[in-house]
Scaffold this active site. Structure first.
Site, PDB file in Angstrom:
ATOM      1  CD  GLN A 184      -0.231  -1.481   3.076  1.00 20.36           C
ATOM      2  OE1 GLN A 184      -0.026  -2.406   2.312  1.00 20.36           O
ATOM      3  NE2 GLN A 184      -0.287  -1.634   4.397  1.00 20.36           N
ATOM      4  CG  ASN A 207       7.769  -7.854   2.228  1.00 18.85           C
ATOM      5  OD1 ASN A 207       7.460  -7.284   1.176  1.00 18.85           O
ATOM      6  ND2 ASN A 207       6.956  -7.887   3.272  1.00 18.85           N
ATOM      7  CD  GLN A 253      23.168  -9.150   5.826  1.00 23.68           C
ATOM      8  OE1 GLN A 253      22.306  -8.726   5.081  1.00 23.68           O
ATOM      9  NE2 GLN A 253      23.626  -8.428   6.847  1.00 23.68           N
ATOM     10  CG  HIS A 256      18.334  -8.428   7.347  1.00 27.51           C
ATOM     11  ND1 HIS A 256      17.861  -7.208   7.749  1.00 27.51           N
ATOM     12  CD2 HIS A 256      19.645  -8.233   7.067  1.00 27.51           C
ATOM     13  CE1 HIS A 256      18.830  -6.308   7.723  1.00 27.51           C
ATOM     14  NE2 HIS A 256      19.937  -6.907   7.319  1.00 27.51           N
ATOM     15  CD  GLU A 320      21.472  -7.224  -0.193  1.00 31.04           C
ATOM     16  OE1 GLU A 320      20.966  -6.142   0.156  1.00 31.04           O
ATOM     17  OE2 GLU A 320      21.159  -8.311   0.342  1.00 31.04           O
ATOM     18  CG  HIS A 321      25.452  -7.678   1.655  1.00 33.10           C
ATOM     19  ND1 HIS A 321      24.153  -8.089   1.893  1.00 33.10           N
ATOM     20  CD2 HIS A 321      25.462  -6.337   1.866  1.00 33.10           C
ATOM     21  CE1 HIS A 321      23.420  -7.050   2.244  1.00 33.10           C
ATOM     22  NE2 HIS A 321      24.183  -5.972   2.235  1.00 33.10           N
ATOM     23  CG  ASP A 354      23.868  -4.164   6.807  1.00 34.16           C
ATOM     24  OD1 ASP A 354      23.792  -3.989   5.582  1.00 34.16           O
ATOM     25  OD2 ASP A 354      23.567  -5.235   7.363  1.00 34.16           O
ATOM     26  CD  GLU A 408      18.557   6.691 -39.751  1.00 30.80           C
ATOM     27  OE1 GLU A 408      19.318   5.985 -39.077  1.00 30.80           O
ATOM     28  OE2 GLU A 408      17.820   7.586 -39.264  1.00 30.80           O
ATOM     29  CG  HIS A 413      15.042  13.600 -38.959  1.00 33.79           C
ATOM     30  ND1 HIS A 413      13.725  13.215 -38.919  1.00 33.79           N
ATOM     31  CD2 HIS A 413      15.560  13.327 -37.733  1.00 33.79           C
ATOM     32  CE1 HIS A 413      13.455  12.717 -37.720  1.00 33.79           C
ATOM     33  NE2 HIS A 413      14.552  12.775 -36.978  1.00 33.79           N
TER      34      HIS A 413
END
Length: 435
Positions: A184, A207, A253, A256, A320-321, A354, A408, A413
């Site tokens: 939301q 998440n 980690q 988390h 990621e890490h 972090d 072209e 142009h």
């Protein structure tokens, strides 16, 4: 943790899978919520806040009194200030000057960076209120010069926001704070509601539902920093590593969330066994033991024959890490191609990034470090190019443009150049004062 010994290359795609649901599993739910919030605004936001967070919110925006009354310990204030200073210094150093060049006589081109005017920051606050993420997003947003910065974070069961989140937001100059989380929040920032402004770009981890919501937001003309979902860490360590240190990084980690994933890749059987034992020992005393234990169940201990094979597997996983603790650290540092952020040596815990070292912790997950960067100062800026061509310049460059446009089949142009060249060749027809 799952132990895997010398896997053959054809099995790598299977063993490197993340424990996440696919977009297809989640998208129907996300789309339904987006549609309702687009139509009903604040009413729909309140409905889903009640459904997902279990609390009824009368006023979505945090009041000035709530913001001013947020109190934390002086020790924590000092720690946050230290982190803010380091993050400001590192991101401030990323500023670049205007680039200007005359590509040929009379043709001037330059590039300047301008801030994204309206940005939305998503700060996770479910099982852990991540006030550190405010520093990672608000500091570069302010340095970039973004005019409007909106922050969304989920309320607790009492409809309150963590004092640490409010204090850090105020410290960073953020005053538009909304008690909205999850799908939301992303939808509200995408469309705007009676209470919440629409933004041009959304930042922040979350998440799997938040990640898919951010991806859906792009279908409505809103940009995102990157797909940043459940946290993950891959450590390469050899026999010189301290097993307890490695285990502590993996658990940092894992705690988390249940859908986080941690991986140890090593060429040492002895270290693998030591780390496995240390993980179990350290896990038992963690306050978030239940969450970390779920993540550990689908995490991996992988033994590889050689460092070359190990690096190839790591680049395929694209963590990621990425932590490197070995004798031959230069080999991994020089040749890693796919990682969000790299941590080098036994005294460089992932948690330093972090919180307080200065680098950003908002990073691409789920293999997206193959094509995405982590958040940096440029994430909040747009590069705009400019050009100015003089009468001499159009005479120099014009014939090439005409030939290319003609080839072209784009006659308009070509005409845009030809008319100018014809006018220059017949000065009497050139409007006075217009050159």
């Amino acid at each position: 943790m799952i132990t895997i010994l010398n896997p053959s290359q054809e099995t790598w795609p299977t063993i490197l899978q993340r424990p996440t649901q696919t977009v297809k599993d989640i998208e129907a739910t996300v789309s339904e919520i987006f549609s309702e919030i687009e139509k009903k605004g604040d009413r729909a936001v309140a409905k889903y806040t009640q459904l997902f967070d279990g609390v009824t919110i009368d006023t979505l925006q945090v009041s000035e009194d709530e913001l001013n009354s947020a109190e934390i310990t002086s020790v924590l204030k000092d720690a946050i200030q230290l982190a803010k200073n380091n993050i400001s210094r590192f991101h401030g150093a990323q500023k670049t000057e205007r680039i200007e060049l005359e590509t040929m006589p009379g043709v001037a081109c330059w590039q300047e960076k301008r801030p994204i005017q309206k940005v939305g920051l998503y700060i996770p606050g479910g099982t852990a209120p991540l006030f550190s993420t405010i520093l990672m997003l608000a500091v570069p947003a302010q340095l970039a010069g973004c005019k409007e910065i909106v922050l969304c974070t989920p309320p607790d069961k009492n409809g309150k926001i963590s004092p640490a989140i409010l204090y850090t937001a105020k410290l960073c100059g953020i005053t538009k704070i909304f008690k909205v989380g999850g799908i939301q929040a992303i939808a509200a920032m995408t469309f705007g509601t009676e209470s919440m402004p629409q933004v041009y770009k959304i930042f922040g981890p979350g998440n799997q539902f938040v990640t898919v919501a951010k991806q859906l937001a792009t279908k409505y003309g809103v940009a995102i920093d990157m797909p940043a979902g459940p946290s993950e860490l891959l450590v390469f360590a050899d026999e010189t590593a301290h097993a307890a240190f490695v285990a502590s990084d993996l658990l940092s980690q894992a705690e988390h969330g249940a859908d986080s994933q941690v991986v140890l890749v090593t060429t040492s059987t002895h270290l693998l066994e030591q780390v496995a034992a240390e993980v179990e020992t350290q896990l038992q005393v963690l306050p978030r033991k239940e969450i970390a234990a779920k993540a550990i169940k689908h995490s991996k201990l992988i033994l590889m024959n050689t460092e070359e094979e190990a690096l190839q597997l790591i680049n395929q996983y694209a963590p990621e890490h990425f932590s490197v603790v070995c004798k031959n650290e230069a080999y991994f540092v020089d040749n890693i191609q796919n990682a969000g952020s790299v941590f080098i040596g036994k005294y460089t815990p992932e948690s330093a990034g972090d919180y307080a070292s200065g680098t950003n912790h908002t990073l691409p997950t789920n293999g997206y470090s193959k094509q995405y960067s982590g958040v940096n100062l440029d994430s909040f800026l747009k590069s705009m190019t400019f050009q100015k061509i003089s009468s001499t310049g159009i005479q120099n460059i014009g014939p090439a443009i005409e030939h290319m446009a003609n080839a072209e089949g784009l006659q308009a142009h070509k005409n845009a150049v030809t008319l100018r060249l014809d006018t220059l060749n017949n000065k009497s027809s050139f409007p006075a004062g217009r050159e």
